[in-house]
Structure formats: C-alpha cells, structure tokens
Design a protein around this motif. Structure first.
Motif, short mmCIF file in Angstrom:
data_model
loop_
_atom_site.label_atom_id
_atom_site.label_comp_id
_atom_site.label_asym_id
_atom_site.label_seq_id
_atom_site.Cartn_x
_atom_site.Cartn_y
_atom_site.Cartn_z
N THR A 228 0.86 -1.18 0.00
CA THR A 228 0.00 0.00 0.00
C THR A 228 0.89 1.22 0.00
OG1 THR A 228 -1.70 -1.14 1.25
CG2 THR A 228 -1.81 1.25 1.21
N VAL A 229 0.75 2.07 -0.98
CA VAL A 229 1.60 3.25 -1.09
C VAL A 229 0.71 4.48 -1.03
CG1 VAL A 229 3.26 4.49 -2.49
CG2 VAL A 229 3.22 2.00 -2.54
N TYR B 146 -1.19 -2.75 13.72
CA TYR B 146 -1.84 -4.00 13.32
C TYR B 146 -2.54 -3.77 11.98
CZ TYR B 146 -0.90 -5.34 18.13
OH TYR B 146 -0.27 -5.61 19.33
N TYR B 147 -1.83 -4.03 10.90
CA TYR B 147 -2.33 -3.72 9.56
C TYR B 147 -3.03 -4.92 8.92
CZ TYR B 147 0.19 0.66 9.76
OH TYR B 147 0.62 1.90 10.11
N PRO C 192 -0.54 -10.13 13.50
CA PRO C 192 0.84 -9.81 13.89
C PRO C 192 1.08 -8.30 13.92
CG PRO C 192 0.79 -10.53 11.61
CD PRO C 192 -0.60 -10.74 12.15
N LEU C 193 1.97 -7.89 14.82
CA LEU C 193 2.38 -6.49 14.91
C LEU C 193 3.42 -6.19 13.84
CD1 LEU C 193 2.30 -3.80 16.52
CD2 LEU C 193 4.16 -4.71 17.93
N TYR C 194 3.19 -5.11 13.07
CA TYR C 194 4.12 -4.71 12.02
C TYR C 194 5.23 -3.85 12.62
CZ TYR C 194 1.02 -6.36 8.28
OH TYR C 194 0.27 -7.13 7.44
N ASP D 9 4.15 -3.30 3.74
CA ASP D 9 4.35 -4.56 3.05
C ASP D 9 3.71 -5.67 3.88
OD1 ASP D 9 5.22 -6.87 1.88
OD2 ASP D 9 7.31 -6.24 1.61
N HIS D 10 2.62 -6.21 3.35
CA HIS D 10 1.91 -7.26 4.09
C HIS D 10 2.63 -8.60 3.99
CE1 HIS D 10 -1.54 -4.73 4.97
NE2 HIS D 10 -1.50 -4.29 3.72
N GLY D 11 3.57 -8.70 3.04
CA GLY D 11 4.30 -9.95 2.89
C GLY D 11 5.22 -10.21 4.07
N ASP D 12 6.05 -9.22 4.43
CA ASP D 12 6.95 -9.41 5.58
C ASP D 12 6.54 -8.58 6.79
OD1 ASP D 12 7.59 -6.90 4.76
OD2 ASP D 12 9.67 -7.34 4.23
#
Length: 636
Positions: free
Chosen positions: A5-6, A107-108, A133-135, A205-208
C-alpha cells in the motif's frame, strides 16, 4: 505475491500523516458518531433498543483502551438507538473506525467481526477482534532538499541529527507523526524555521509485515532575526517592550529566545496576552521580521480577602492597585489589613497599653515597583507600612520605610538588597521599648517549583540576612538576623493527585542578648504558617506572665501529604514541629513543640482555599486543645 500500500503526500504534514495511519478517524470516534437510523413510522418515537457491548480478543490493555475510546458502540451505550436497524448502522460505522485504531497501533492485518443478537433484552453486541501480527519499521529515510536538490554527506547528517524513527520499532502511527514533528522541530532550533515536508511516502508490506517511511524535507533559508515590529500597545511605552526582548537583529533564529522574550514580557504583569513570532514568510536572504503582539490588561484593580484562626480571630484585607502608573509598567498598590476583628484577645496587658490592647490590629501599606530600573530586569521596590498590632507577645505601633533593588540572576534565582528605616514603640507587661533602627536587608531566593501558589514538584529556598543598627539610645546594641528556609515537593503519582511536601526553617539573632532585642525582632513559633495546632507565637518559651517571650534562635519543621479527592477538592494530613531558644542556634534540648492535624483544600483558578484543623501533641497545660485556620494558599 506481496501486497503493498503506497500513500503519497496530499495534505499538510501532520494532518496527512494522521490520515495515512488512521489517527484522525480514531480520534474523532466519539466526537462525531455515525447517525443512527430514524425510527420507522410504525415505531413510537420514544422507543429505544438498549444493548450491552463486549470487546473480545484483545489482551493488550493499552490497545483495548484505545479501541474502547474510539468505539461509538461503547461510547454511546447510555444513549441506545431507536431501533435494531439503528444499532446495526452504529456497528457498521465502528468497523472502519476500529480498523483505523488497529492500523495506527501497528496491526495492519487485523480482522473484525461484529455480531448482534437482537433476540435478547438488552441486545447483545460482541466485537470480536483478531489483531494479527504487529508490524515493524523496516526503513526510515530522510532526504534533505536545498533549492530542490538533494543535499548529502556530513552536512545533511549534521542538520538532520539522530533518526527520529528507528528501524525495528513497532510501526505505530503516532510514532511516525511524532518523528516528523521532531525532525521539523530540530531544524527549527538550528535556524531553519521554514523547513517543511516536501513529500512523504508510507509503504506497508503485508508480505513481511513491515513499514517503510520516507521523508523529503525542503530545508528553506537559514533564518536571521530582522526588524522588531510591536503591535497592540495602548499606554505601555514601546521602549520598555523593546528593551526586554533578548532578540538580537541579525542573529540566527532561535525559537528558545523568542519563548524567553515572551516570558520576560509576561512578567511585567501588564499584558493579558503576549505573542512573539517570526513573520509568516521569510525575508530576503532569510532575514525575517520578528512580530510582537500584545494585549494590555486593565490598569486598575481592587481585591480583598478574609482569614480566620481560633487564636487570632477574624482578619480581613482590602487593596487597590494600578498596573501601569506612568507608562513604564510601574505598579502601585495601597492596602489595609484588619486583624483580630472578633474571636481573639490581644497581646500584652500592660496598664499603659490597656486602652489599645482590645482594639483590632491595623496595618496600612503602600508599595511601589518600577521595573527595569537602571538595568533591564532590575526592579526598584519602595514600601511604606504603618502598623498597630497586638499579637500575644507584645503590643506595638511602628512605621517602616524600605527601599530595595531586586534582580533575577537566573530563571530560578533572584537577589534583593536595600535599606530600611523603622521607628516605633513596643510594650510588654515587663517593659516598654522605644525602637529606632536602620537595617540593610539582603535576600537570595530560589524557586524551582512548577506553580507559585500550588506547587506539585520542585523546591524553594530562601536566605535572608539583615544587620540592624540602633538610631538612638545608649542601651541599644547592633544585631543581625539570619534566616534560612527551604521546602520540597514531590508528585508521587506524577499526575498532581498525591503530592508530598516538606519544609524546614532556621533563624538566628546575632550580636545582642535577648533583653537588648525588642520583642518584635525576636523569633516565635506557632500559628497557621508555622506550627499548626498551637496559637500564634505560642509554640515557644513564655515569661512569668504566661506571654510568649520569643528567642534568638528558631527551628521549624513541617510535612504534609496533599491528596486530591476530585479535581477541585482535596484533603491534607500534616505534622509540624518547632522550637525557640535563647541561644544563637537552635537548642535541641529545649522542648520541641509538635502538632498534627487534617486540612481541606478547595482548588480554584487563583489558588487553593485552605482549612486546617491542628491539634497540639505536647502543649503546656492550659493551652487550647485544637486550632482552626482558614486562608488562601497552601501552608507552605
């Protein structure tokens, strides 16, 4: 494939950062709840759908509190909607609001499930939260732009300083907003007052499960102080204002200097408001005008007050004053105090004073203050006092004239020195003193507290030394009085609700024996500002007539715990102790008088109203068993 998301900069700096991270939606939850559906035509207007709400799945207390404060379902429980449809709409409005809170807390990838059971009364609403998970922050980069071009190397690093957002920390929205504000504040303190965020990128980045933050900062010119422009003056001389401003034309802009200038002007006590700032736009080559905007207070004022204690009876005071007598913020105050109006007896019962011993105490005072006398921040003080009073130890009529200079050495430390002349008559049952003295008072005061009337943190200290030279009378000898005092305040809960306070006072008279010192220059203990539980001047030695004799040395101790029950009401348990001795230093072998009690406080904008009830723990036989004190302000 990872999902990104940008978001680019579309709003002013702080607003945009809050928008990006969902802060504004969370903050406005209870201020602007979504409207509920209106009642249907079949439903009576007064019908309501009461409900209970439960928040499940959140173990972190801080996150739970943030969600509860943002939730319209929680905040409006006491105002149920008119129908089940209205409750569903209220729940729908909560979804995005709570998601915004979760995002702002890092928390995204959170999930929300709102379930409503309308078959029971009251209806049951369960908000099930799966935070996920906490980003964390993956990168936080800063690019400094000078005239549109990136500035690199050591010069940029020096200006930017240490990172305001660190890699690896939780990706909290408020931390991003605070980091941006700290970055701009740092540049402002280094003279770049017009630095601003030129562009901002926040990438999740939801991947990592990380966040990348990138700021592009337009540095702007190095700002130097330009011409001073003063507005809002009516009767205060502009030269006085300009002389108080420690803003040097041509010097590099320093926001601390502007704040110091504002405080310095405010201390003149002639302005309702003072604002010192740079012009809205930078001037040529960064030389920018400094704008000073003031609003003057009313020049004249009146006031008064009432005090009461069981020993001293009722007392009252009234005063009239002028804040700007000649245009230079000169202060004039005329006051009249009346003591022992009712409820207390006078002092000495000497036959020669029998006609005045039952009269009220009277004190007329006139004080004048001229700020910036001969030097900036140095004040000339002139005080005249005429008093006729009869405390328990003596009766006296006295006239005093004092002239002094007062100067702050630092923001907390001040110095005053001057001359005083005194002439009067002091009577006891044993003797009459005709007094005539010239004194040279010297005082140093330290005030590191957060509030002069109701301190919660910090400390105070005073040192006073006054040599006295008799102006006539062969039997008189020169002497000097020395006093030391200090108090400390500690905020136990860090919120002003539990404040521990303690004080100590020491005094000594040097150079003369007790019978060579007139009674009004001796030390006494006891009373509302001394050892509570004892009458005024009563916590010390007494002569053969039972009157306080006073002494050449003094020791006072006090401690209390100030507890706020509500924002405006408090209770204060306290204990005081004191002793007076006929020696030049406190005599610990003498009887130490101790008192204890409980007080009440009502906190107002102009200071706390104080009611204390004190009990003497080792009073001489025949003394009162308790004392009541009513006044304005804390005991110390």
């Amino acid at each position: 494939m990872s999902r990104f998301t940008v978001v680019r900069r579309v709003l002013p700096p702080l607003l945009a950062a809050g928008f990006v991270l969902g802060l504004l939606e969370a903050g406005r939850a209870q201020e602007t709840p979504a409207p509920d559906a209106p009642p249907s035509a079949e439903e009576p207007p007064q019908a309501r759908t009461p409900y209970d709400v439960a928040l499940d799945g959140v173990e972190d207390d801080g996150l739970r509190d943030a969600l509860s404060q943002a939730s319209a379902l929680v905040g409006l429980t006491g105002d149920p909607p008119p129908s089940l449809v209205g409750l569903e709409r209220r729940a729908d409005s909560d979804r995005e609001r709570l998601q915004a809170v979760l995002r702002s807390n890092g928390y995204y990838d959170a999930r929300l499930d709102v379930r409503i059971d309308g078959t029971v009364q009251p209806a049951k609403v369960v908000v099930a939260v799966t935070p996920g998970p906490l980003y964390h922050v993956k990168t936080a980069t800063r690019t400094l732009l000078v005239n549109g071009a990136a500035l690199g190397g050591a010069a940029a690093e020096t200006l930017l300083g240490e990172p305001t957002l660190t890699v690896g920390e939780a990706a909290l929205g408020q931390r991003v907003v605070d980091g941006e504000a700290a970055l701009l504040d740092r540049l402002n303190r280094r003279g770049y007052a017009f630095a601003k965020i030129d562009d901002r990128r926040v990438v999740v980045d939801h991947g990592d499960r990380t966040m990348d933050v990138a700021w592009r900062v337009a540095l702007g010119p190095l700002v130097r102080n330009g011409a001073l422009r003063v507005s809002g003056l009516e009767r205060v001389n502009e030269d006085l204002v300009r002389g108080r401003l420690a803003v040097t034309p041509g010097a590099v802009h320093d926001p601390a200097k502007l704040d110091q200038a504002r405080q310095t002007l405010a201390k003149l006590e002639v302005f309702d408001s003072v604002r010192v700032r740079l012009d809205d736009q930078p001037g040529p080559d960064g030389v920018t005008p400094v704008l000073v905007a003031v609003s003057e207070r009313k020049r004249r004022f009146i006031g008064g007050g009432v005090t009461y204690s069981t020993q001293e009876g009722v007392g009252a005071q009234a005063y009239w004053g002028h804040r700007n007598l000649f245009g230079g913020a000169e202060q004039l105050r005329v006051g009249l105090e009346v003591g022992r109006v009712a409820g207390a007896s006078g002092g000495s019962s000497n036959k020669s004073s029998s006609q005045i011993k039952n009269l009220p105490d009277l004190r007329f005072s006139l004080s004048f203050k001229k700020p910036d006398f001969l030097a900036v921040k140095q004040a000339l003080l002139v005080n005249v006092q005429v008093a006729s009073d009869q405390p328990p130890a003596y009766s006296r009529v006295v006239t005093q004239l004092t002239g002094a200079l007062e100067r702050p050495l630092t923001d907390q430390l001040s110095l005053s020195y001057g001359l005083t002349a005194e002439r009067g008559r002091v009577e006891t049952q044993e003797r009459t003193y005709q007094t005539s003295y010239i004194g040279a008072p010297l005082a140093v005061a330290w005030n590191g507290t957060d509030d002069p009337l109701n301190p919660t943190t910090g400390e105070r200290g005073t040192f006073q030394f006054t040599p006295w030279i008799p102006a006539g009378g062969a039997s008189r000898r020169p002497f000097a009085t020395l006093q030391l005092g200090g108090s400390v305040y500690y905020d136990l809960a860090k919120d002003g609700r539990y404040v521990a306070a303690a004080r100590v006072g020491l005094g000594s008279v040097l150079g003369a024996s007790l019978d060579q010192i007139s009674p009004d220059h001796r030390f006494y203990a006891g009373g509302g500002g001394s050892v509570r539980g004892y009458g005024f001047q009563k916590a010390g030695p007494r002569n053969r007539f039972g009157e306080p004799e006073g002494g050449r040395s003094l020791l006072e101790l006090g401690a209390e715990l100030r507890i706020k029950v509500t924002d405006s009401v408090g209770i204060v348990p306290f204990v005081d102790a004191g002793t007076v001795a006929d020696r030049i230093y406190p005599d610990f072998s003498s009887s130490l008088r101790v008192g204890a009690g409980l007080g009440g406080r009502y906190y107002t904008d102009f200071g706390p109203l104080r009611v204390d009830v004190g009990v003497p723990l080792n009073a001489p036989k025949g003394d009162a068993r308790w004392q009541l004190y009513i006044s304005l302000g804390q005991a110390f």
